[in-house]
Scaffold this motif. Sequence first.
Motif, PDB file in Angstrom:
ATOM      1  N   ALA A 220       8.566  11.340 -19.954  1.00 35.91           N
ATOM      2  CA  ALA A 220       8.454  12.332 -19.237  1.00 35.91           C
ATOM      3  C   ALA A 220       9.392  12.670 -17.952  1.00 35.91           C
ATOM      4  O   ALA A 220       9.494  13.904 -17.758  1.00 35.91           O
ATOM      5  CB  ALA A 220       7.138  12.147 -18.483  1.00 35.91           C
ATOM      6  N   PRO A 223      13.278  15.162 -19.022  1.00 37.70           N
ATOM      7  CA  PRO A 223      13.360  16.690 -18.983  1.00 37.70           C
ATOM      8  C   PRO A 223      13.112  17.135 -17.684  1.00 37.70           C
ATOM      9  O   PRO A 223      13.485  18.362 -17.443  1.00 37.70           O
ATOM     10  CB  PRO A 223      12.256  16.983 -20.233  1.00 37.70           C
ATOM     11  CG  PRO A 223      11.381  16.165 -20.104  1.00 37.70           C
ATOM     12  CD  PRO A 223      11.997  14.760 -19.891  1.00 37.70           C
ATOM     13  N   THR A 224      12.247  16.391 -16.727  1.00 37.91           N
ATOM     14  CA  THR A 224      11.972  17.025 -15.610  1.00 37.91           C
ATOM     15  C   THR A 224      12.777  16.687 -14.381  1.00 37.91           C
ATOM     16  O   THR A 224      13.737  17.762 -13.878  1.00 37.91           O
ATOM     17  CB  THR A 224      10.463  16.500 -14.987  1.00 37.91           C
ATOM     18  OG1 THR A 224      10.423  15.102 -15.238  1.00 37.91           O
ATOM     19  CG2 THR A 224       9.551  17.042 -16.283  1.00 37.91           C
ATOM     20  N   LEU A 225      13.221  15.272 -14.125  1.00 37.61           N
ATOM     21  CA  LEU A 225      14.031  15.061 -13.087  1.00 37.61           C
ATOM     22  C   LEU A 225      15.559  14.619 -13.445  1.00 37.61           C
ATOM     23  O   LEU A 225      16.176  14.222 -12.896  1.00 37.61           O
ATOM     24  CB  LEU A 225      13.242  13.879 -12.459  1.00 37.61           C
ATOM     25  CG  LEU A 225      12.145  14.083 -11.734  1.00 37.61           C
ATOM     26  CD1 LEU A 225      11.516  12.909 -11.007  1.00 37.61           C
ATOM     27  CD2 LEU A 225      12.003  15.481 -10.843  1.00 37.61           C
TER      28      LEU A 225
END
Length: 548
Positions: A220, A223-225
């Motif tokens: 998770a 791709p976000t941080l």
Amino acid sequence: MGSEVEGHEDGGLLKTMEIKTTVPSGEAIKTSAQTNLPWSVRLNNYLYPPHIPPSVQLLRRENIVIPACYFLVGALQGLSGALMNVYPVDLGATEAQQTTIVGLRGLPASFKLIYGFISDGNLLFGYRRKSYMFLGWGLASLTMVLLFLNIKANGKPSIDFLSIIYFLFGFGFWYADVMADSVVAEKAKLEPEGSRGSLQSTCYALRFFALMLFAPISTALYPTLGPAAIVFVMGALPICIMPLVYMFREEFHPVVLTTKQQCNEIWNTVCSRAVWQPMGFVYIYNVLQVGNSAWKQYLVSTLGFTSVQLNSLLIASYVLLYLGIMAYKYYFIKWSWRSVYVITTVLNGFLSILQILLIKDITFGLGAFWFSLGDDAFAEFIAGVQFLPTTIMMVHLCPSGSEGASYAMFTTVHNAALNLSSMISTSLLSIWDVSKDALVASSPACEGCTPEDGTCTFEKGGITEDACGAGDLSGMIKLTLLTTALQISGLLFVKLLPGTREELMALNYGHMSKVGGFIFLTITGISLLYSIVAGILNIVDPGWSGES
């Protein structure tokens, strides 16, 4: 103690009186006594069970680093595994470079026997385990900090820098892991008879729980941080454990064996039938656990599984692996080791039949993904149940004073057998046509197409139109049947495995064999050499073993 009065009347007169006395069971008395204790005392007895020696109570201040180390091992494996599945690709690494990174990452694990041997006989700042644990986790943290700073400064690291960093990270990681295993091997011998195996099962439950927890977190975060966030966490976690390592209570300047004494101790150990017979079973059984190396390619090329679906299978596998560990800890731990292997092997054979049903598109109304999820993930549950009996047995075989080297030697035999099994699995790919082209051509996406009018273009496979629909999955079925037969054949050797710890210990008396010890050490040496050579070849010559 309670009593009942029972009267018998005849003509209104009480003729007899019988007093029945009911004595509560010992368990009832114990439960009642626990219930009447203040909650603070009950909590203290739960955290620090009075029937277990303080040296084995994991939550004590001086022992808390032991479960923390196992949790950290699982956390770092979960974070790095998910990260390195995608990060090298995003950096533009070729397939050969990806294989090189994987090889460098795993190569330090081949030297676990050496790590254990060094710590058994050489004190560092007066300690056998504590100081080496500091160095291992310190190196693991330092390498991730350097990688984090490089990413922040340059945007992305070079492939060469990433490869070197992961090699050094693996060196520190596995060194600390061996130290934790050595401490558990020492303390497991102090467990009371009624709770044998609980120490290891608790530690490995924490390890696989962390693996199950941090793999999806890494997935998770990426791709976000971005990768820098994951690398930062991987650098910070080992630092957090340092105070716990400092608090760990270990004998200062203990008497250690000389190198010659260590070698003699290990030689006497491996000559015992209690070692070479059960470890012979472990080696043969694991060599025969030959998997279908074309299965993942089948899921992608034929069934069209996406990377999200493959990651979902991976995470589900981690969850079931953890549940398998917990099932053994709370249910199967009282079972005979032999019974555990027989039942789980039979169940594994049943799951292989499900694979054949999936290949034949017989899924009983379930989608291919959900059918495969139950099949692949449950196989990890079985692996989890099988894992602990082997490690518990290995601890009982370790001689005092050489726990690090002997336990590492036993795990090397276990892991080397799995490596050989993987090589056999790869070599079986050439027997029948299970190539990518054949699997792509068998995809449902090719069905009903007409090559002449150009409706048969299958972009994912990248094959020619006339090849589409011409695939044959009979090779997959035959390969699955062959690998299943090999896996089940391990039961032919199950008599070599003692049923219980008592049977294992009984093999020690009057059953010494220098021939058995020589064969065991020879296989161990060859297996260790193979692991090192294979790791180096994966770096300098990717694809040498024949994988596509």
